[in-house]
Design a protein around this motif. Structure first.
Motif, PDB file in Angstrom:
ATOM      1  N   UNK A 190       0.773  -0.999   0.132  1.00 20.29           N
ATOM      2  CA  UNK A 190       0.095  -0.057  -0.252  1.00 20.29           C
ATOM      3  C   UNK A 190       0.745   1.128  -0.116  1.00 20.29           C
ATOM      4  N   UNK A 191       0.780   2.212  -1.216  1.00 21.28           N
ATOM      5  CA  UNK A 191       1.533   3.114  -1.102  1.00 21.28           C
ATOM      6  C   UNK A 191       1.390   4.182  -0.121  1.00 21.28           C
ATOM      7  N   UNK A 192       2.181   5.162   0.220  1.00 21.62           N
ATOM      8  CA  UNK A 192       1.954   6.295   1.426  1.00 21.62           C
ATOM      9  C   UNK A 192       1.506   7.230   0.494  1.00 21.62           C
ATOM     10  N   UNK A 193       0.965   8.428   1.375  1.00 24.97           N
ATOM     11  CA  UNK A 193       0.451   9.563   0.606  1.00 24.97           C
ATOM     12  C   UNK A 193       1.157  10.707   1.423  1.00 24.97           C
ATOM     13  N   UNK A 194       1.838  11.631   0.348  1.00 27.76           N
ATOM     14  CA  UNK A 194       2.378  12.664   0.763  1.00 27.76           C
ATOM     15  C   UNK A 194       1.617  14.127   0.396  1.00 27.76           C
ATOM     16  N   UNK A 195       0.323  14.160   0.371  1.00 19.96           N
ATOM     17  CA  UNK A 195      -0.454  15.160   0.102  1.00 19.96           C
ATOM     18  C   UNK A 195      -0.709  15.913   1.252  1.00 19.96           C
ATOM     19  N   UNK A 196      -1.021  15.478   2.358  1.00 18.61           N
ATOM     20  CA  UNK A 196      -1.114  16.370   3.588  1.00 18.61           C
ATOM     21  C   UNK A 196       0.122  16.880   3.930  1.00 18.61           C
ATOM     22  N   UNK A 197       1.159  15.910   3.878  1.00 18.29           N
ATOM     23  CA  UNK A 197       2.660  16.754   4.179  1.00 18.29           C
ATOM     24  C   UNK A 197       2.743  18.228   3.401  1.00 18.29           C
ATOM     25  N   UNK A 198       2.678  17.849   2.157  1.00 20.23           N
ATOM     26  CA  UNK A 198       2.770  19.037   1.151  1.00 20.23           C
ATOM     27  C   UNK A 198       2.031  20.299   1.361  1.00 20.23           C
ATOM     28  N   UNK A 199       0.621  20.002   1.850  1.00 21.59           N
ATOM     29  CA  UNK A 199      -0.458  20.837   1.914  1.00 21.59           C
ATOM     30  C   UNK A 199      -0.146  21.704   2.987  1.00 21.59           C
ATOM     31  N   UNK A 200       0.748  21.176   4.029  1.00 19.39           N
ATOM     32  CA  UNK A 200       0.750  21.941   5.374  1.00 19.39           C
ATOM     33  C   UNK A 200       2.133  22.827   5.182  1.00 19.39           C
ATOM     34  N   UNK A 201       2.827  22.742   4.142  1.00 17.87           N
ATOM     35  CA  UNK A 201       4.121  23.228   4.281  1.00 17.87           C
ATOM     36  C   UNK A 201       4.264  24.439   2.823  1.00 17.87           C
ATOM     37  N   UNK A 202       5.239  25.494   3.177  1.00 17.48           N
ATOM     38  CA  UNK A 202       5.374  26.240   2.195  1.00 17.48           C
ATOM     39  C   UNK A 202       6.988  26.087   1.698  1.00 17.48           C
ATOM     40  N   UNK A 203       7.208  25.408   0.707  1.00 19.95           N
ATOM     41  CA  UNK A 203       8.298  24.950   0.387  1.00 19.95           C
ATOM     42  C   UNK A 203       9.319  26.308  -0.170  1.00 19.95           C
ATOM     43  N   UNK A 246       5.710  11.500   5.767  1.00 26.22           N
ATOM     44  CA  UNK A 246       6.791  12.299   5.651  1.00 26.22           C
ATOM     45  C   UNK A 246       7.636  11.838   4.303  1.00 26.22           C
ATOM     46  N   UNK A 247       8.369  12.515   3.586  1.00 20.32           N
ATOM     47  CA  UNK A 247       8.994  11.699   2.365  1.00 20.32           C
ATOM     48  C   UNK A 247      10.354  11.002   2.980  1.00 20.32           C
ATOM     49  N   UNK A 248      10.759  10.217   2.309  1.00 24.82           N
ATOM     50  CA  UNK A 248      11.946   9.436   2.578  1.00 24.82           C
ATOM     51  C   UNK A 248      13.180  10.285   2.636  1.00 24.82           C
ATOM     52  N   UNK A 249      12.973  11.482   2.045  1.00 21.95           N
ATOM     53  CA  UNK A 249      14.318  12.333   2.170  1.00 21.95           C
ATOM     54  C   UNK A 249      14.368  13.075   3.321  1.00 21.95           C
ATOM     55  N   UNK A 250      13.440  12.778   4.445  1.00 24.04           N
ATOM     56  CA  UNK A 250      13.391  13.525   5.653  1.00 24.04           C
ATOM     57  C   UNK A 250      14.384  12.757   6.530  1.00 24.04           C
ATOM     58  N   UNK A 251      14.678  11.683   6.156  1.00 27.50           N
ATOM     59  CA  UNK A 251      15.522  10.800   6.951  1.00 27.50           C
ATOM     60  C   UNK A 251      16.806  11.414   7.604  1.00 27.50           C
ATOM     61  N   UNK A 252      17.323  12.206   6.778  1.00 26.09           N
ATOM     62  CA  UNK A 252      18.753  13.059   7.195  1.00 26.09           C
ATOM     63  C   UNK A 252      18.420  14.653   7.462  1.00 26.09           C
TER      64      UNK A 252
END
Length: 524
Positions: A1-14, A80-86
């Protein structure tokens, strides 16, 4: 079952947060986990497991533990995205999760009692074996049946060979990635950590590139005048051996050649506080021994590449076009123009009536000792900490201390002036014998003034890392809050000959302000 990053992205101004936007990732190899110590509105630990191409995440207020007798509340939060590991750095105040973050622990893990950890999470019970640098052994996450929205879980460590009664995560507060504490990251956030690079090269500096040594060698070898190729610009420089700053005891006077070299070397650190802002230049073409004067108008002989800003509010006889130093070579040009001091506006050209900083100017009187001024600065430090407001202090290079507070767009100068006045008057009530609120210097009786009136359009404070027109070429230098307690601190401690070593070794304490715009809390 793939994860979902839509909530993570909606909450942030990159455009404001240094956090990775990320994407769904593959799941090859041993899955990884990370625990981040996160000082946001409250300290907590973020526990994340790589599942389904994302990091499935829980916020653990008291942190994970090896103690099998402890039960920890764990709030299930967005993937959270896997890039968040570091990820290790500072999330700006006002952004979701604003605060400082370190990689408290990381490693690999494996699921227990299931081959489908995503389904186990969905069913409300996940058993894992973790292989971290701090956390080892069996962890269990169980959703609490009493949780109405399903977000409350319980985290525990099983009785196994890794269990340790009384083990407290707060006794192990250092990043396993960089060896830094949260305080270290907050003081020097100028690094990001990349998952696409080998571990020994994953730390990437966010500071601009320094001037190549070849350019400095060229200036050093030049006669008293010539054309200097610096930062891609050709500058005609003159009077290079002229002494512009008188000597301090047991030192030689500081020449124009040294000033130009300093302007070029400090430009990457200083430019962010000048860029996009009109600047008032304090010029001393004959040196700091003689009287200087303010210069605001962009001269007609300025090179075409030197940005100018036409002031739409200029009345007859006022400055019509200001210099806006938008590139490193502009600082060298200003120094060559005899500007020993650089004083930027606190608003930008695109919104000149909206300040980007609230300013507290601690202006000592003739009877104010340095120790008295430090007491007033520490009281402001305490007040801002109590209010939950991010600010930083800098010594002025002369006698004073200034505090800069970054703010979000939309405030007026009337707003910031009123807010700073209320804070400073509250501080002043603690030690009324040290402070005068009189406008006239002669009427202050030698007492310090907590000057909130600097919060006004075209009122300026000297820029971070600007030289000052004094003996030895002192510099206005940002400091960490803890340095207010350093017995060696002085307002003119650093000069253009010494401050570069400090920046190289300690970084820039003001850098956190560039990503720290915040709303000012209401005061009662």
């Amino acid at each position: 079952m793939p994860g979902d990053l839509s909530t993570y992205r909606r909450k942030r101004d990159f455009t404001r947060t240094p956090e990775p936007a990320g994407a769904l990732a593959g799941t090859d190899g041993q899955p990884r986990f990370v625990v981040q110590r996160h000082r946001a509105s409250r300290l907590h630990y973020d526990l994340r497991f790589e599942i389904g191409g994302v990091l499935v995440s829980w916020a653990v207020p008291k942190g994970p533990t090896l103690d099998p007798e402890a039960r920890r509340l764990a709030m299930h939060v967005e993937d959270h995205p896997v890039d968040y590991l570091l990820f290790e750095g500072v999330i700006p105040s006002g952004e979701y999760g604003g605060g400082d973050v370190i990689v408290w622990d990381t490693g690999t893990w494996e699921p227990v009692h299931t081959e489908d950890p995503a389904a186990a999470v969905a069913d409300g019970e996940l058993h894992v074996e973790v292989h971290g640098q701090k956390l080892r052994g069996r962890l269990v996450l169980v959703r609490r049946g009493s949780s109405a929205d399903g977000k409350e879980w319980m985290l525990l460590h099983k009785h196994d060979e890794h269990a340790a009664i009384g083990w407290d995560p707060e006794q192990h507060p250092v990043s396993v990635l960089t060896g830094r504490t949260n305080d270290d990251v907050l003081a020097d956030p100028d690094w990001e950590w990349r998952t696409d690079l080998p571990a020994d090269r994953a730390g990437v500096s966010l500071m601009p590139s320094p001037l190549p040594d070849d350019a400095l060698d060229e200036l050093a070898a030049m006669g008293t005048a010539g054309t200097w190729e610096v930062f891609g610009r050709s500058l005609k420089v003159t009077n290079l051996d002229k002494v512009l700053f008188p000597a301090r005891t047991d030192e030689a006077g500081v020449t124009k050649r040294e000033l130009l070299a300093y302007a070029a070397r400090i430009a990457p650190a200083a430019l962010p506080y000048l860029q996009g802002r009109p600047v008032n230049l304090h010029r001393y073409p004959n040196g700091a021994d003689e009287k200087g004067f303010w210069h605001k108008q962009r001269p007609g002989h300025a090179p075409d590449w030197l940005t100018g800003w036409d002031n739409p509010d200029a009345d007859r006889g006022e400055t019509t076009t200001y210099i806006v130093p938008d590139e490193p070579a502009a600082l060298v040009w200003m120094a060559n123009f005899g500007a020993l001091e650089w004083h930027p506006w606190t608003s930008r050209t695109e919104a000149p009536h909206e300040p980007t900083y609230a300013l507290i100017d601690l202006d000592p009187g003739t009877e104010t000792s340095w120790d008295d001024l430090l007491v007033l600065a520490r009281l402001h430090r305490t007040a801002l900490d109590h209010l939950g407001v991010t600010g930083r202090a800098k010594v002025t290079g002369r006698r004073g201390i200034q505090i800069w507070i970054p703010i979000v767009a939309g405030y007026t100068f009337d707003d910031t002036r009123a807010w700073v006045e209320q804070v400073s008057r509250t501080v002043g009530k603690v030690l009324p014998d040290l402070v005068s609120w009189k406008w006239e210097v002669k009427a202050r009786g030698g007492l310090a003034r907590l000057d909130y009136t600097q919060n006004a359009i075209n009122k300026t404070l000297v820029a971070p890392y600007s030289p000052r027109a004094g003996a030895g070429a002192p510099v206005s230098v940002p400091i960490g809050w803890d340095e207010l307690d350093d017995p060696d601190l002085r307002p003119d401690r650093w000069t253009i000959r010494t401050v570069l070593d400090r920046v190289e070794s300690l970084g820039d304490p003001f850098r956190v302000l560039l990503r720290g715009a915040q709303q000012l809390p209401e005061l009662t």
